[in-house]
Every structure is written in C-alpha cells, then in structure tokens.
Design an enzyme around this catalytic site. Sequence first.
Site, short mmCIF file in Angstrom:
data_model
loop_
_atom_site.label_atom_id
_atom_site.label_comp_id
_atom_site.label_asym_id
_atom_site.label_seq_id
_atom_site.Cartn_x
_atom_site.Cartn_y
_atom_site.Cartn_z
N GLY A 239 0.78 -1.23 0.00
CA GLY A 239 0.00 0.00 0.00
C GLY A 239 0.81 1.28 0.00
O GLY A 239 0.24 2.37 -0.05
N PRO A 275 5.01 -4.70 -0.79
CA PRO A 275 4.83 -3.52 -1.65
C PRO A 275 4.66 -3.91 -3.11
O PRO A 275 5.33 -4.82 -3.60
CB PRO A 275 6.13 -2.73 -1.45
CG PRO A 275 7.15 -3.78 -1.09
CD PRO A 275 6.41 -4.90 -0.41
N ARG A 313 -6.69 2.98 -15.26
CA ARG A 313 -6.72 3.68 -13.97
C ARG A 313 -7.51 4.99 -13.99
O ARG A 313 -8.29 5.25 -13.07
CB ARG A 313 -5.29 3.91 -13.45
CG ARG A 313 -4.53 2.60 -13.20
CD ARG A 313 -3.20 2.84 -12.49
NE ARG A 313 -3.41 3.37 -11.16
CZ ARG A 313 -3.29 4.63 -10.83
NH1 ARG A 313 -2.92 5.52 -11.73
NH2 ARG A 313 -3.52 5.02 -9.60
N CYS A 343 -15.37 3.94 -27.80
CA CYS A 343 -16.67 4.60 -27.70
C CYS A 343 -17.22 4.49 -26.28
O CYS A 343 -18.16 3.75 -26.01
CB CYS A 343 -17.61 3.95 -28.70
SG CYS A 343 -19.23 4.65 -28.68
C1 PLP Z 1 -2.63 -5.43 -3.77
C2 PLP Z 1 -2.03 -5.97 -2.56
C3 PLP Z 1 -0.74 -5.55 -2.18
C4 PLP Z 1 0.03 -4.51 -2.90
O1 PLP Z 1 -0.56 -3.25 -2.82
P1 PLP Z 1 0.22 -1.97 -3.33
O2 PLP Z 1 -0.70 -0.86 -3.05
O3 PLP Z 1 0.47 -2.16 -4.78
O4 PLP Z 1 1.49 -1.87 -2.57
C5 PLP Z 1 -0.20 -6.15 -1.06
N1 PLP Z 1 -0.87 -7.09 -0.36
C6 PLP Z 1 -2.11 -7.50 -0.71
C7 PLP Z 1 -2.78 -8.53 0.10
C8 PLP Z 1 -2.72 -6.96 -1.81
O5 PLP Z 1 -3.95 -7.35 -2.14
#
Ligand code: PLP
Length: 415
Positions: A239, A275, A313, A343
Amino acid sequence: MTPFYRDNGSLMSDQVSLSELAEKFGTPLYVYNRSAIEFAWQEFSKALAGHPHLICYAVKANSNLAVLDALARLGSGFDIVSEGELQRVLAAGGQPEKIVFSGVGKTTREMEAGLAAGIRCFNVESPSELERLATVAAAHGTKANISLRINPDVDAQTHPYISTGLKENKFGINMAEAMLTYRRAAELDSIEVHGIDCHIGSQLTKLEPYADAVRLLVEMVDKLASEGIQLSHIDVGGGQGIQYSEEESSLNVDAWASCIRDAIGDRKLEILVEPGRYIVGPAGVLLTRIEYLKSNEDRHFAVVDAAMNDLIRPALYSAWQAIESVETLPRESKVYDVVGPICESADFLGKQRTLAIAENDLLCVRSSGAYASVMSSNYNTRPRVAEVMVDGDSVHLVCAREETESLFARESLLP
Ligand SMILES: *Cc1c(COP(=O)(O)O)cnc(C)c1O
C-alpha cells in the site's frame, strides 16, 4: 532516482531516448526502467536492515516475467493472489519458500498448487478458508503454514476502491473473530500457525493508518502469546503510496519502517512487507502517439492511440497521471482532454491538461508501471501493447505486442 528525465528537451530513460523506442517498437508502448525497480526494492531492504524481514513484492502490480526476474535476482519474496501468479513467479526463478499467498477466494486447486510448490505461507482471510485449507493439506498428507489476515477496521485515507481495511470491505477477518479463528487453527493438525497479516489499502501516503493497524496487530500477537499461540512473523501488507502529481508526495519508506519497528519493539517477529505500486509504479511510462486534434467549441481533444483498455486507472479510479510531450517542440499551448479511440466517455487518459502539441506528436503518461499493463484488456479487439525494459544503454523487449489473430483464436464459428 529519476528513471525518466529530459536531455536537451527530449525524454530519456537511462541512456535511451523514448522517441527512439517508439520508432523501434511502435505505440502504444509500456517502458520500464530496471534500475528504478531495483532502487525502490533496495529502499525497503535498507530501511528494514538489522531486523529479520522479507520483502514480498505484490505480483499483481506488474507481473511481467522480466520484472519478477529482476526482483528474484535481488532475493525478493513475492505476494501472489492466484495460481497463475504462482506459475509466473516460479517461471521467473522466484523461490517458493519466499512466496506468500493472499486473496479472499483461493480455490481448492490453488491451495493444492501452493502446497505442491512449498510456498512459505497462506494468508488466510476467513474461517471457512481455514477449514478448507486444513482439509486440502490433510488430504495431501502435508501441513499448511498460515497467517490470518486481520481486518483492523482502520481508515487508510485513500480512494474507496483501493481501501481494504474497513469493516465494510470484503477483506480479512475482524479482530474478535480472529481470536477464535487462531484458537481453531492451533487445534488443526494439518495447520501450522506462523503469522498475522493485514493490508489496509493502496496508495497510502500517511503513516498513521500503518501505525494504527500495526499497533492492533501487535496487541493481538501478545494476547495470542499469553494463550500459548506463538507467532513468528507479522506481515504489514503493501500500500505504500507514490507521487502521481506535484501536489502529493510519496510515502517516506524510512519513516514508515521506523514506525513499524517502533510498534513491534523487541518482540521476536520477522517483518514481512508486500509492496507493489511503490516498487514498479514510478519505474514505468506509457508512450502514445497523437492521432488527431479536434475541438468541440471551446473544448479541445487530443485523440491518442492508447485507450482505457491499455490503461484503465483514469476510468476506474479517476486516477490522475502526469502527461507530457516526449519532445519539447515549438507549438501553441492549449488545454486538452487526452482521450482514446474507444466509444466510452470514460475512455480518457487525462482531462484538462495544458499541452503544447500537434498531431503525430508522442506523449508520455507517467507513473504507469503499476496496475497499468496488468489491467489491460482486449476491449474493442485491441491487441495488448508491447512492453520494453531499459537497462542502462540496452533495451529488452519483455512482452511482444499481441497479434490480432490471437484475439479470436480461441473462438469458433458455428458448425
Ligand atoms: C494489492 C495488494 C498488495 C500490494 O498493494 P500496493 O498498493 O500495490 O502496494 C499487497 N498485499 C495484498 C494482500 C494486496 O492485495
């Protein structure tokens, strides 16, 4: 680390000109920079040095084999969410004992694949999944290592679609139920309880949500220990946010690591981290050529050859990604919506962007290394685009452009 920079007005990556890449490989084109991927991974490695840890790159952010290969060579672990991702990691030389398996819907077949490969840990997301995994492991005469994914009900302060740690989200097990589930797991012969995990959302740029979540997890670790259930790792998820626009800043990995380490204190817990975006996001761009410029009264449009099927995105999350000309050329500057040929009104890469452009110019969409090529589709029977990786003065084609015929090769006419 600046993977993409200007030299005499032209965008470059390492020693390679992006215009030349577009000439050689065509557009749209994803371009990744190897050293940027490695540099971002090393940031975690350095920040966690001195504490037992494992960086499990979240494969879903960008699962290109070359990306996985580069990371496997650094000794990275991997966080997977499907059997397909497991196969990719193994094909890229990743070590099974460094793989953790996440996801709310693991199938029996996926559990079998994980057990057969000898992965390090299943991140279990529900009591039902625990029972299923125990049964599958027992049937194969083996044991499954598990962690429970906790839903700590903390607000990640990010876009609702990428927030995952609130009780209204489908992910993880709530705190009260988790205690019961750990007790149950400890009784199951085919289950080895190893850890605890969470993943509260994506594109987090503040430390507080991590601090809040890890504090709750650590409390649970202590409570479990007092009942004789000893955990050996804490997986704090991924995250970590990156900088998409000048108004934002990325998460500071050193500060993040200090915050995690402080919360863990001197407990004997290996730190796992997952990550995805942070490792690959800034390391990629999408190159697209302008087909047409048009105006609808005072609204101006740049119609480009990339579309929402190549980069979803903006349409999916209202994501903002910087768009700029690859070459700095003398043109009149106007405010444009940069749109694709599909479209759908959601088919745009950026809106209201000030650009000095002409038809046939090349544009670069920044921060396209994560959740970009992996989310592409064949909508409108558009072949998925080529991907290249720049590595110093060399360039590797790491995914060939899809052939149109292959798009309907699995289909058939009626008898
Ligand atoms: C998607 C995900 C991540 C990675 O998230 P990022 O925002 O790309 O770092 C890590 N762990 C789990 C369980 C996820 O679903």
